[in-house]
Design a protein around this motif. Structure first.
Motif, mmCIF file in Angstrom:
data_model
loop_
_atom_site.group_PDB
_atom_site.id
_atom_site.type_symbol
_atom_site.label_atom_id
_atom_site.label_comp_id
_atom_site.label_asym_id
_atom_site.label_seq_id
_atom_site.Cartn_x
_atom_site.Cartn_y
_atom_site.Cartn_z
ATOM 1 N N LEU A 114 0.856 -1.197 0.000
ATOM 2 C CA LEU A 114 0.000 0.000 0.000
ATOM 3 C C LEU A 114 0.881 1.231 0.000
ATOM 4 O O LEU A 114 1.881 1.294 0.710
ATOM 5 N N ILE A 115 0.505 2.197 -0.820
ATOM 6 C CA ILE A 115 1.179 3.493 -0.791
ATOM 7 C C ILE A 115 0.142 4.564 -1.108
ATOM 8 O O ILE A 115 -0.553 4.492 -2.111
ATOM 9 N N GLU A 116 0.002 5.526 -0.204
ATOM 10 C CA GLU A 116 -1.020 6.558 -0.365
ATOM 11 C C GLU A 116 -0.606 7.808 0.404
ATOM 12 O O GLU A 116 0.178 7.733 1.353
ATOM 13 N N LEU B 184 6.941 5.092 -6.032
ATOM 14 C CA LEU B 184 6.666 3.713 -6.421
ATOM 15 C C LEU B 184 5.182 3.411 -6.272
ATOM 16 O O LEU B 184 4.395 4.256 -5.854
ATOM 17 N N LYS B 185 4.801 2.180 -6.609
ATOM 18 C CA LYS B 185 3.388 1.800 -6.538
ATOM 19 C C LYS B 185 3.252 0.414 -5.922
ATOM 20 O O LYS B 185 4.244 -0.311 -5.729
ATOM 21 N N LYS B 186 2.033 0.051 -5.625
ATOM 22 C CA LYS B 186 1.746 -1.257 -5.047
ATOM 23 C C LYS B 186 2.308 -2.359 -5.938
ATOM 24 O O LYS B 186 2.141 -2.327 -7.153
ATOM 25 N N GLY B 187 2.988 -3.320 -5.311
ATOM 26 C CA GLY B 187 3.591 -4.428 -6.044
ATOM 27 C C GLY B 187 5.052 -4.235 -6.349
ATOM 28 O O GLY B 187 5.770 -5.219 -6.599
ATOM 29 N N ASP B 188 5.538 -2.994 -6.344
ATOM 30 C CA ASP B 188 6.966 -2.762 -6.563
ATOM 31 C C ASP B 188 7.762 -3.350 -5.401
ATOM 32 O O ASP B 188 7.313 -3.347 -4.243
ATOM 33 N N VAL B 189 8.950 -3.853 -5.706
ATOM 34 C CA VAL B 189 9.776 -4.524 -4.704
ATOM 35 C C VAL B 189 10.883 -3.596 -4.224
ATOM 36 O O VAL B 189 11.574 -2.958 -5.027
ATOM 37 N N VAL B 190 11.019 -3.509 -2.918
ATOM 38 C CA VAL B 190 12.119 -2.780 -2.293
ATOM 39 C C VAL B 190 12.918 -3.769 -1.443
ATOM 40 O O VAL B 190 12.502 -4.912 -1.254
ATOM 41 N N PHE C 124 3.801 10.369 2.962
ATOM 42 C CA PHE C 124 3.136 9.204 2.401
ATOM 43 C C PHE C 124 3.090 8.074 3.422
ATOM 44 O O PHE C 124 4.042 7.863 4.185
ATOM 45 N N HIS C 125 1.965 7.384 3.419
ATOM 46 C CA HIS C 125 1.804 6.170 4.218
ATOM 47 C C HIS C 125 2.171 4.993 3.325
ATOM 48 O O HIS C 125 1.582 4.808 2.259
ATOM 49 N N ILE C 126 3.156 4.217 3.757
ATOM 50 C CA ILE C 126 3.629 3.082 2.958
ATOM 51 C C ILE C 126 3.609 1.826 3.813
ATOM 52 O O ILE C 126 4.146 1.807 4.927
#
Length: 292
Positions: A62-64, A140-146, A71-73
């Protein structure tokens, strides 16, 4: 992270350890070159030490937006149980890498440790700063890998202000994204309901930049009085204005300095000035908790 320098060749003697009489006779260029050599060796060792860290690939769930510039991640660590279990105390933090960028970002974990064990998630409040790794992360967006490092730090040592009956007053101070580990502390529980005076002074420029407003009611229900402080409010604001240290200095009302603890996270100047005010009022510096 401490880096241990190896023994340098016997032919090299650090200028800082030579007598002044010899230093005066050494060419300035020699000293400069050797100091540069030392710095390069140290930087190389630090980079090598970082490269040997264990990095765990994890997806963003989640990122918003959480507030203006914040941002809440949420990151899914359910497939990394050891990493999730290593987060045990509010105030702990870790390093995070984004794809194709070597420089990591240090982030305090905003969610309580219980969320990692029950839901397999680490949550963060991230301030986007131009040109930083944090800015790339917020893009970045949902599903991206860090990639995450192991959890670090000793967190907030709440044992120093326990039991609640001996420390009925706990004063909490946060500015900006410094509210992140404070959220973890409050939602983990530290016996606030058993204490007679628990206050959170939370500073931001304006309400648009103040995160977690939707949580204030729950925090108040848990025994924490929330005191928002705005440095640049609009004309409709009727609450505290200026900086948190000034708002606290105006209120004070410390019943017993020996029975008072404090928790600080945020701007350095704020932390220094609040610490000075508290110590000046008789609060022990050992009872003023920080997570870094």
């Amino acid at each position: 992270m401490a880096v241990t320098m190896p023994a340098l060749p016997n032919a090299y003697v650090s200028p800082s350890h030579l007598p002044m009489s010899i230093l005066r006779r050494l060419p300035l260029r020699t000293l400069t070159v050797r100091h540069r050599f030392t710095r390069r060796r140290f930087a190389t060792l630090a980079a090598a030490r970082q490269d040997t860290a264990v990095w765990t690939p994890t997806p963003i769930s989640l990122i918003e937006p959480a507030a203006e510039s914040l941002f809440h991640i949420s990151i899914d660590v359910s497939d990394s149980p050891d990493l999730a279990a290593s987060y045990t105390l509010p105030g702990q933090y870790l390093q995070l890498k984004v794809p194709d960028v070597d420089k990591p970002s240090f982030l305090a974990i905003a969610s309580p440790p219980s969320l990692a064990t029950t839901s397999g998630a680490f949550e963060f409040l991230v301030k986007t700063v131009a040109g930083s790794t944090a800015e790339l992360l917020c893009g970045l967006k949902k599903g991206d890998v860090v990639e995450l490092s192991p959890v670090m730090g000793n967190g907030f040592n709440i044992d120093k202000i326990e039991p609640p009956e001996d420390y009925p007053t706990v004063l909490i101070f946060a500015t900006g994204s410094g509210i992140s580990p404070i959220r973890s502390l409050i939602e983990s529980g530290f016996g606030a309901e058993k204490r007679s005076d628990v206050r959170l002074y939370y500073g931001a420029r304006n309400l648009q930049r103040m995160a977690y407003q939707d949580r204030f009611k729950d925090w108040e229900s848990s025994g924490v009085k929330v005191v928002p402080v705005l440095s640049q409010p609009d004309e409709n604001w009727s609450g505290e204005t200026g900086y948190v240290q000034a708002a606290f200095a105006k209120a004070k009302k410390i019943g017993s300095p020996k029975g008072t603890g404090a928790v600080l996270c945020g701007q350095r100047q704020m932390a220094e000035e609040v610490t000075s005010l508290l110590v000046g009022d008789g609060v022990s510096s050992e009872k003023i908790l920080k997570n870094f």
